[in-house]
Design a protein around this motif. Structure first.
Motif, PDB file in Angstrom:
ATOM      1  N   GLY A  59       1.312  -1.305  -0.119  1.00  0.00           N
ATOM      2  CA  GLY A  59      -0.227  -0.446   0.032  1.00  0.00           C
ATOM      3  C   GLY A  59       1.093   1.461  -0.310  1.00  0.00           C
ATOM      4  O   GLY A  59       2.158   1.070  -0.565  1.00  0.00           O
ATOM      5  N   PRO A  60       0.314   1.823   0.176  1.00  0.00           N
ATOM      6  CA  PRO A  60       1.176   3.811   0.058  1.00  0.00           C
ATOM      7  C   PRO A  60       2.317   3.912   1.261  1.00  0.00           C
ATOM      8  O   PRO A  60       1.665   3.355   2.444  1.00  0.00           O
ATOM      9  CB  PRO A  60      -0.482   5.000   0.608  1.00  0.00           C
ATOM     10  CG  PRO A  60      -1.399   4.039   0.253  1.00  0.00           C
ATOM     11  CD  PRO A  60      -1.075   2.214   0.397  1.00  0.00           C
ATOM     12  N   ARG A  61       3.541   4.163   1.228  1.00  0.00           N
ATOM     13  CA  ARG A  61       4.548   4.034   1.272  1.00  0.00           C
ATOM     14  C   ARG A  61       5.805   4.255   0.970  1.00  0.00           C
ATOM     15  O   ARG A  61       5.760   4.812  -0.119  1.00  0.00           O
ATOM     16  CB  ARG A  61       4.763   3.051   2.561  1.00  0.00           C
ATOM     17  CG  ARG A  61       5.916   1.450   1.162  1.00  0.00           C
ATOM     18  CD  ARG A  61       5.250   0.257   2.406  1.00  0.00           C
ATOM     19  NE  ARG A  61       6.271  -0.877   1.238  1.00  0.00           N
ATOM     20  CZ  ARG A  61       7.386  -1.279   0.589  1.00  0.00           C
ATOM     21  NH1 ARG A  61       8.058  -0.325   2.049  1.00  0.00           N
ATOM     22  NH2 ARG A  61       8.056  -2.208   0.366  1.00  0.00           N
ATOM     23  N   ALA A  76      -0.253   4.219  -3.815  1.00  0.00           N
ATOM     24  CA  ALA A  76      -1.080   3.406  -3.576  1.00  0.00           C
ATOM     25  C   ALA A  76      -1.515   1.720  -3.676  1.00  0.00           C
ATOM     26  O   ALA A  76       0.065   1.371  -3.163  1.00  0.00           O
ATOM     27  CB  ALA A  76      -2.510   3.188  -4.708  1.00  0.00           C
ATOM     28  N   ARG A  77      -2.364   1.129  -3.193  1.00  0.00           N
ATOM     29  CA  ARG A  77      -1.438  -0.960  -3.573  1.00  0.00           C
ATOM     30  C   ARG A  77      -1.560  -1.184  -4.347  1.00  0.00           C
ATOM     31  O   ARG A  77      -2.533  -0.627  -5.898  1.00  0.00           O
ATOM     32  CB  ARG A  77      -2.479  -1.384  -2.296  1.00  0.00           C
ATOM     33  CG  ARG A  77      -2.310  -3.117  -1.873  1.00  0.00           C
ATOM     34  CD  ARG A  77      -3.361  -3.578  -0.720  1.00  0.00           C
ATOM     35  NE  ARG A  77      -3.017  -3.934  -1.005  1.00  0.00           N
ATOM     36  CZ  ARG A  77      -3.390  -5.363  -0.921  1.00  0.00           C
ATOM     37  NH1 ARG A  77      -4.302  -5.552  -2.387  1.00  0.00           N
ATOM     38  NH2 ARG A  77      -3.560  -6.991  -0.900  1.00  0.00           N
ATOM     39  N   LEU A  78      -1.034  -2.718  -4.994  1.00  0.00           N
ATOM     40  CA  LEU A  78      -1.315  -2.847  -6.602  1.00  0.00           C
ATOM     41  C   LEU A  78      -2.450  -3.478  -6.374  1.00  0.00           C
ATOM     42  O   LEU A  78      -2.605  -4.302  -5.424  1.00  0.00           O
ATOM     43  CB  LEU A  78      -0.039  -4.329  -6.272  1.00  0.00           C
ATOM     44  CG  LEU A  78      -0.457  -5.154  -6.987  1.00  0.00           C
ATOM     45  CD1 LEU A  78      -0.064  -4.691  -8.349  1.00  0.00           C
ATOM     46  CD2 LEU A  78       1.240  -5.581  -6.989  1.00  0.00           C
ATOM     47  N   GLU A  79      -2.865  -3.477  -6.740  1.00  0.00           N
ATOM     48  CA  GLU A  79      -4.265  -4.469  -7.108  1.00  0.00           C
ATOM     49  C   GLU A  79      -4.525  -4.904  -8.474  1.00  0.00           C
ATOM     50  O   GLU A  79      -5.263  -4.118  -9.247  1.00  0.00           O
ATOM     51  CB  GLU A  79      -5.406  -3.291  -7.081  1.00  0.00           C
ATOM     52  CG  GLU A  79      -4.994  -2.494  -6.037  1.00  0.00           C
ATOM     53  CD  GLU A  79      -6.570  -1.555  -5.385  1.00  0.00           C
ATOM     54  OE1 GLU A  79      -7.748  -1.852  -5.461  1.00  0.00           O
ATOM     55  OE2 GLU A  79      -6.949  -0.007  -5.387  1.00  0.00           O
ATOM     56  N   THR A 117       6.910 -11.625   1.273  1.00  0.00           N
ATOM     57  CA  THR A 117       6.417 -10.237   0.732  1.00  0.00           C
ATOM     58  C   THR A 117       5.000 -10.999   0.311  1.00  0.00           C
ATOM     59  O   THR A 117       4.646 -11.326  -0.220  1.00  0.00           O
ATOM     60  CB  THR A 117       6.986  -8.962  -0.066  1.00  0.00           C
ATOM     61  OG1 THR A 117       6.511  -9.235  -1.546  1.00  0.00           O
ATOM     62  CG2 THR A 117       8.331  -8.698   0.701  1.00  0.00           C
ATOM     63  N   PRO A 118       3.880  -9.620   0.502  1.00  0.00           N
ATOM     64  CA  PRO A 118       2.922  -9.676  -0.520  1.00  0.00           C
ATOM     65  C   PRO A 118       2.292  -9.696  -2.184  1.00  0.00           C
ATOM     66  O   PRO A 118       1.586 -10.165  -3.209  1.00  0.00           O
ATOM     67  CB  PRO A 118       1.706  -9.123   0.199  1.00  0.00           C
ATOM     68  CG  PRO A 118       2.057  -8.710   1.009  1.00  0.00           C
ATOM     69  CD  PRO A 118       3.488  -8.435   0.934  1.00  0.00           C
ATOM     70  N   LEU A 119       3.568  -9.531  -2.270  1.00  0.00           N
ATOM     71  CA  LEU A 119       4.434  -9.252  -3.556  1.00  0.00           C
ATOM     72  C   LEU A 119       3.727 -10.851  -4.923  1.00  0.00           C
ATOM     73  O   LEU A 119       2.941 -11.012  -5.628  1.00  0.00           O
ATOM     74  CB  LEU A 119       5.436  -8.846  -4.712  1.00  0.00           C
ATOM     75  CG  LEU A 119       5.409  -8.631  -5.839  1.00  0.00           C
ATOM     76  CD1 LEU A 119       4.643  -8.014  -6.074  1.00  0.00           C
ATOM     77  CD2 LEU A 119       7.017  -7.700  -5.698  1.00  0.00           C
ATOM     78  N   PRO A 120       4.738 -12.031  -4.878  1.00  0.00           N
ATOM     79  CA  PRO A 120       4.331 -13.134  -5.411  1.00  0.00           C
ATOM     80  C   PRO A 120       2.371 -13.003  -5.660  1.00  0.00           C
ATOM     81  O   PRO A 120       2.661 -13.750  -7.048  1.00  0.00           O
ATOM     82  CB  PRO A 120       4.836 -13.923  -4.878  1.00  0.00           C
ATOM     83  CG  PRO A 120       5.910 -13.624  -3.993  1.00  0.00           C
ATOM     84  CD  PRO A 120       5.339 -11.995  -3.438  1.00  0.00           C
ATOM     85  N   LYS A 124       0.411 -13.287  -9.099  1.00  0.00           N
ATOM     86  CA  LYS A 124      -0.367 -14.709  -9.499  1.00  0.00           C
ATOM     87  C   LYS A 124      -1.570 -13.913  -9.901  1.00  0.00           C
ATOM     88  O   LYS A 124      -2.295 -14.323 -10.650  1.00  0.00           O
ATOM     89  CB  LYS A 124      -0.758 -15.141  -8.377  1.00  0.00           C
ATOM     90  CG  LYS A 124      -1.051 -16.749  -8.899  1.00  0.00           C
ATOM     91  CD  LYS A 124      -1.253 -18.160  -7.930  1.00  0.00           C
ATOM     92  CE  LYS A 124      -1.799 -19.104  -8.190  1.00  0.00           C
ATOM     93  NZ  LYS A 124      -2.795 -19.152  -9.595  1.00  0.00           N
ATOM     94  N   GLN A 125      -2.704 -13.426  -9.190  1.00  0.00           N
ATOM     95  CA  GLN A 125      -3.494 -12.824  -9.214  1.00  0.00           C
ATOM     96  C   GLN A 125      -3.738 -12.461 -10.644  1.00  0.00           C
ATOM     97  O   GLN A 125      -4.760 -12.163 -10.824  1.00  0.00           O
ATOM     98  CB  GLN A 125      -4.099 -11.777  -7.788  1.00  0.00           C
ATOM     99  CG  GLN A 125      -4.462 -12.573  -6.661  1.00  0.00           C
ATOM    100  CD  GLN A 125      -4.979 -11.876  -5.652  1.00  0.00           C
ATOM    101  OE1 GLN A 125      -6.210 -10.307  -6.149  1.00  0.00           O
ATOM    102  NE2 GLN A 125      -4.231 -12.347  -4.446  1.00  0.00           N
TER     103      GLN A 125
END
Length: 236
Positions: A59-61, A76-79, A117-120, A124-125
């Protein structure tokens, strides 16, 4: 409103595309900024048809790049359910001295840390969602490869990393840009400019890409490799 493939339209029904450029700790600034600026310019010369934003999986950082070069703000967050284009940069760090060199400040070490991290999971999504294109610059393809997301698919990366890419089960292609449908990969750091212009041409047409090319005074380099047409009988 949102169309069936997730592309946003305004009240007049005009298509609006969202490009999210991913930042992660240790990213290479030029890998991210080059396609970001080209895609943002494409939006500017089409009255906002395309919007580009810097994002992170968290998210934002404020996100630090590699080698303490600089930091950039993810707004923003990757969506994956909202984006139409996602661009993943590579890392900035020391070059490995051997296959087992995964020091914290080495490029393989930085890329490997993205797996925790949540990135992978978000990538995938993205690859599972029809109508969304995932693109990478330089070592960005290694993030996907190490996560097991592009096994058996053609892709490229920096020429020093092609063997490592192939070792993950990816079909490594030594080309400036490789287009495999919903996966578009670019080779080295400066190829982010070529990737951005190619994505503009693919998504918005050659006239928009040409206008952006003239704006940046940069002629796109190399042939975009696709798995189509005749296969060469002799490799040059």
């Amino acid at each position: 409103m949102v169309t069936s493939v997730g592309v946003t339209t305004n009240e007049e029904g005009l298509i609006r595309l969202l490009a999210q450029i991913v930042l992660f700790d240790g990213f290479d600034p030029l890998d991210a900024i080059a396609p970001y600026e080209v895609l943002a310019a494409g939006g500017a010369i089409t009255d906002g048809t395309l919007e580009a934003e810097l994002v992170s999986a968290e998210g934002p950082r404020q996100v630090p790049s590699g080698m303490s070069l600089l930091s950039l703000a993810a707004t923003a967050r990757l969506e994956p359910q909202r984006a139409d284009l996602i661009v993943v940069p590579g890392a900035a760090g020391s070059f490995p001295t051997g296959e087992d060199d995964v020091r914290d400040d080495s490029i393989p070490g930085i890329l490997a840390r993205t797996l925790d991290t949540p990135l992978p999971g978000l990538l995938k999504q993205a690859l599972d969602r029809p109508g969304l294109t995932v693109a990478t610059v330089c070592g960005g393809s290694m993030v996907l490869a190490m996560a097991g997301l592009i096994t058996g698919r053609p892709a490229t990366t920096h020429h020093l990393g092609l063997d490592g890419l192939a070792a993950t089960g990816v079909v490594a292609i030594d080309a400036r840009v490789v287009d495999d449908g919903d996966l578009v990969t670019a080779s080295s750091v400066t190829s982010g400019l070529d990737l951005g212009l190619y994505l503009l041409e693919r998504e918005l047409g050659p006239r928009i890409a040409h206008a952006a090319e003239r704006l940046f005074a940069h002629e796109r380099r190399g042939i975009v490799w696709r798995n189509t047409g005749l296969a060469p009988t002799v490799n040059g």
